[in-house]
Design a protein around this motif. Sequence first.
Motif, PDB file in Angstrom:
ATOM      1  N   LEU A  86       0.820  -1.215   0.000  1.00  0.00           N
ATOM      2  CA  LEU A  86       0.000   0.000   0.000  1.00  0.00           C
ATOM      3  C   LEU A  86       0.857   1.270   0.000  1.00  0.00           C
ATOM      4  O   LEU A  86       0.515   2.245  -0.684  1.00  0.00           O
ATOM      5  CB  LEU A  86      -0.958  -0.017   1.193  1.00  0.00           C
ATOM      6  CG  LEU A  86      -2.126   0.960   1.106  1.00  0.00           C
ATOM      7  CD1 LEU A  86      -2.951   0.740  -0.150  1.00  0.00           C
ATOM      8  CD2 LEU A  86      -3.019   0.821   2.342  1.00  0.00           C
ATOM      9  N   GLU A  87       1.985   1.272   0.720  1.00  0.00           N
ATOM     10  CA  GLU A  87       2.801   2.487   0.709  1.00  0.00           C
ATOM     11  C   GLU A  87       3.399   2.712  -0.679  1.00  0.00           C
ATOM     12  O   GLU A  87       3.417   3.841  -1.176  1.00  0.00           O
ATOM     13  CB  GLU A  87       3.911   2.455   1.774  1.00  0.00           C
ATOM     14  CG  GLU A  87       4.652   3.800   1.795  1.00  0.00           C
ATOM     15  CD  GLU A  87       5.716   3.962   2.876  1.00  0.00           C
ATOM     16  OE1 GLU A  87       5.958   3.023   3.637  1.00  0.00           O
ATOM     17  OE2 GLU A  87       6.313   5.055   2.933  1.00  0.00           O
ATOM     18  N   SER A  88       3.867   1.645  -1.331  1.00  0.00           N
ATOM     19  CA  SER A  88       4.405   1.813  -2.685  1.00  0.00           C
ATOM     20  C   SER A  88       3.341   2.349  -3.634  1.00  0.00           C
ATOM     21  O   SER A  88       3.624   3.178  -4.501  1.00  0.00           O
ATOM     22  CB  SER A  88       4.942   0.474  -3.219  1.00  0.00           C
ATOM     23  OG  SER A  88       6.296   0.325  -2.888  1.00  0.00           O
ATOM     24  N   LEU A  89       2.117   1.875  -3.469  1.00  0.00           N
ATOM     25  CA  LEU A  89       1.041   2.334  -4.354  1.00  0.00           C
ATOM     26  C   LEU A  89       0.720   3.818  -4.117  1.00  0.00           C
ATOM     27  O   LEU A  89       0.620   4.588  -5.082  1.00  0.00           O
ATOM     28  CB  LEU A  89      -0.208   1.469  -4.145  1.00  0.00           C
ATOM     29  CG  LEU A  89      -1.410   1.848  -4.987  1.00  0.00           C
ATOM     30  CD1 LEU A  89      -1.114   1.780  -6.478  1.00  0.00           C
ATOM     31  CD2 LEU A  89      -2.607   0.945  -4.644  1.00  0.00           C
ATOM     32  N   VAL A  90       0.546   4.230  -2.871  1.00  0.00           N
ATOM     33  CA  VAL A  90       0.221   5.643  -2.645  1.00  0.00           C
ATOM     34  C   VAL A  90       1.406   6.534  -3.007  1.00  0.00           C
ATOM     35  O   VAL A  90       1.229   7.680  -3.419  1.00  0.00           O
ATOM     36  CB  VAL A  90      -0.290   5.933  -1.203  1.00  0.00           C
ATOM     37  CG1 VAL A  90      -1.599   5.210  -0.951  1.00  0.00           C
ATOM     38  CG2 VAL A  90       0.735   5.603  -0.141  1.00  0.00           C
ATOM     39  N   ASP A  91       2.618   6.002  -2.900  1.00  0.00           N
ATOM     40  CA  ASP A  91       3.791   6.744  -3.373  1.00  0.00           C
ATOM     41  C   ASP A  91       3.696   6.976  -4.878  1.00  0.00           C
ATOM     42  O   ASP A  91       3.887   8.092  -5.363  1.00  0.00           O
ATOM     43  CB  ASP A  91       5.048   5.944  -3.019  1.00  0.00           C
ATOM     44  CG  ASP A  91       6.289   6.524  -3.653  1.00  0.00           C
ATOM     45  OD1 ASP A  91       6.665   7.634  -3.251  1.00  0.00           O
ATOM     46  OD2 ASP A  91       6.861   5.889  -4.558  1.00  0.00           O
ATOM     47  N   GLU A  92       3.362   5.940  -5.632  1.00  0.00           N
ATOM     48  CA  GLU A  92       3.224   6.086  -7.089  1.00  0.00           C
ATOM     49  C   GLU A  92       2.106   7.091  -7.413  1.00  0.00           C
ATOM     50  O   GLU A  92       2.268   7.971  -8.271  1.00  0.00           O
ATOM     51  CB  GLU A  92       2.897   4.733  -7.739  1.00  0.00           C
ATOM     52  CG  GLU A  92       2.826   4.827  -9.257  1.00  0.00           C
ATOM     53  CD  GLU A  92       2.229   3.595  -9.936  1.00  0.00           C
ATOM     54  OE1 GLU A  92       1.644   2.739  -9.234  1.00  0.00           O
ATOM     55  OE2 GLU A  92       2.327   3.517 -11.170  1.00  0.00           O
ATOM     56  N   ILE A  93       0.981   6.945  -6.720  1.00  0.00           N
ATOM     57  CA  ILE A  93      -0.158   7.835  -6.974  1.00  0.00           C
ATOM     58  C   ILE A  93       0.223   9.282  -6.712  1.00  0.00           C
ATOM     59  O   ILE A  93      -0.001  10.170  -7.534  1.00  0.00           O
ATOM     60  CB  ILE A  93      -1.352   7.415  -6.076  1.00  0.00           C
ATOM     61  CG1 ILE A  93      -1.919   6.068  -6.544  1.00  0.00           C
ATOM     62  CG2 ILE A  93      -2.433   8.496  -6.076  1.00  0.00           C
ATOM     63  CD1 ILE A  93      -2.942   5.454  -5.594  1.00  0.00           C
ATOM     64  N   THR A  94       0.832   9.530  -5.553  1.00  0.00           N
ATOM     65  CA  THR A  94       1.163  10.896  -5.159  1.00  0.00           C
ATOM     66  C   THR A  94       2.113  11.531  -6.162  1.00  0.00           C
ATOM     67  O   THR A  94       1.945  12.693  -6.555  1.00  0.00           O
ATOM     68  CB  THR A  94       1.810  10.880  -3.759  1.00  0.00           C
ATOM     69  OG1 THR A  94       0.930  10.204  -2.865  1.00  0.00           O
ATOM     70  CG2 THR A  94       2.051  12.298  -3.254  1.00  0.00           C
ATOM     71  N   LYS A  96       2.737  10.625  -9.361  1.00  0.00           N
ATOM     72  CA  LYS A  96       2.114  10.851 -10.675  1.00  0.00           C
ATOM     73  C   LYS A  96       1.326  12.147 -10.653  1.00  0.00           C
ATOM     74  O   LYS A  96       1.326  12.906 -11.613  1.00  0.00           O
ATOM     75  CB  LYS A  96       1.177   9.689 -11.019  1.00  0.00           C
ATOM     76  CG  LYS A  96       1.878   8.450 -11.532  1.00  0.00           C
ATOM     77  CD  LYS A  96       1.718   8.294 -13.035  1.00  0.00           C
ATOM     78  CE  LYS A  96       2.669   7.253 -13.602  1.00  0.00           C
ATOM     79  NZ  LYS A  96       2.197   5.906 -13.554  1.00  0.00           N
TER      80      LYS A  96
END
Lengths: 293, 293
Positions: A86-94, A96
Amino acid sequence: MNVAAKTKPQYDPEFTANVINATGPNSNPRVAQVVGSLIQHLHDFARDVDLTVDEWMMGVNKINRAGQMSNKQRNEGQLLCDVIGLESLVDEITNKQLIGADYEATKTAILGPFFRHDTPSTTKNTSIIKTMPKDGEVTYMHGIVRDAATSAPIKGITIDIWQCSTNGLYEQQDPDQAEFNLRGKFTTDENGYYGLYCLRPVPYPVPDDGPAGELLQLLDRHPYRPAHIHIIAGSDMYTPLTTQIFDRTSKYRDNDSVFAVKDDLVVDFEPIQGNPKATLELVYDIRLAKKDK
Amino acid sequence: MNVAAKTKPQYDPEFTANVINATGPNSNPRVAQVVGSLIQHLHDFARDVDLTVDEWMMGVNKINRAGQMSNKQRNEGQLLCDVIGLESLVDEITNKQLIGADYEATKTAILGPFFRHDTPSTTKNTSIIKTMPKDGEVTYMHGIVRDAATSAPIKGITIDIWQCSTNGLYEQQDPDQAEFNLRGKFTTDENGYYGLYCLRPVPYPVPDDGPAGELLQLLDRHPYRPAHIHIIAGSDMYTPLTTQIFDRTSKYRDNDSVFAVKDDLVVDFEPIQGNPKATLELVYDIRLAKKDK
């Protein structure tokens, strides 16, 4: 009496909408959107797997124990999120969202729990090795920081670097390491150059004596992270970049327990000639996106 | 350069599958199913709302604080789930699965955090009021417990009843109430009859001084529950029923902060004639499902 094969139970179709619609008119719109979506997805999850009260209560207990285990040195709630990506995903989202897609800045990776805000500034080409381990391989790490849109070198970028020692421990986890061992804060010169001496990193396990470790065990997964070095680079003018770079030859590069590896972040440690201070060289250039204003 | 209106960012389409597929071959299949679905839904949630690192970290902090606040007297992780309807949903799921749909048993409702396993047994028609509040209205509550399939009265069913006092506090929350005040454990007689004297219940707020209370405030919602009495009924032969019954005239009956009210569980407190011990009467029959074997 219905004698057909057992079909999936039907649950009250209005229940989730009722819960979401309980949100009042004075709620902040973004809060209402985020929590509403979280409710929808958690309810969908419970119905998809026919989650039982006992299973749900096991989850509640894990979450409560994660909180009880967390303190200034340890964030078990964060670690639980990390091992499910989940942290990797929100990192990618933020990132982008921050940067847009017109040009390629250096890819980001998660901050992790071991960053210190108070690392002192150091002059260029200094060694961050304050406590040298017997099996350490000294690496001359350097590169040029460039503007991602123009490729021009940027002066005055602050670069925070941190890594664990060869025993897999960061200095704040290990009483045998000097304070700020393997941490340094540098500033790029007029050529955009940064440089320092550090160790070749090693793989290490995330702390696995709490709920996150239990989850990894339940999922038949290992707790290891591939060898990496942490970087934060930025300035008033450039969006701060938080990332990690990974040794191409490291074990666990293809199955990081927290899913932070991206192809663009894989680097090569090469033998160095004619530098008495190091046996390896790592050249790593960084491309930063200018802030919108 | 792309000058079109900003569209929703596209995220790595393989990321979630990679995280789910990290589960090893020796994981228990049910664990792999439940956690895999949880990962899918949490990732979908993050992408649906473009969740940022800062927003995610606010959530992590709330969860950690919920754990730190939890102890034997209080389960804040459970309460967080309750205010987003999750306990009511898993209660519905679990009971649909246990009972099937061939006949109608009494509907279930959530256990809540105030049940005690150690309430002593009492003989029929006893009062559970050990500490009488000034504004209490004594109610003669009684009914018949029947087999849900045959409607035959059932002897020997254990019925646990508990409620808060008129100040909204359960006895373990309130030093001014006698131990086991407003708790009783009864057994149905040969006619399936149970009977007791209790208070007319009142609405009360769930504890709102922690993360669950903050969430309610952020969502512009109140913390109140409608007036209710808790019941657990069951035996070796009959699937234990956990439920709550709600006063039809109570405030908050249409917007319970934990979403536990079902139409079938709404009851009427009526004036009673010719019973010197009570001013109100509550007749409540219960239908239990036989265990499969």
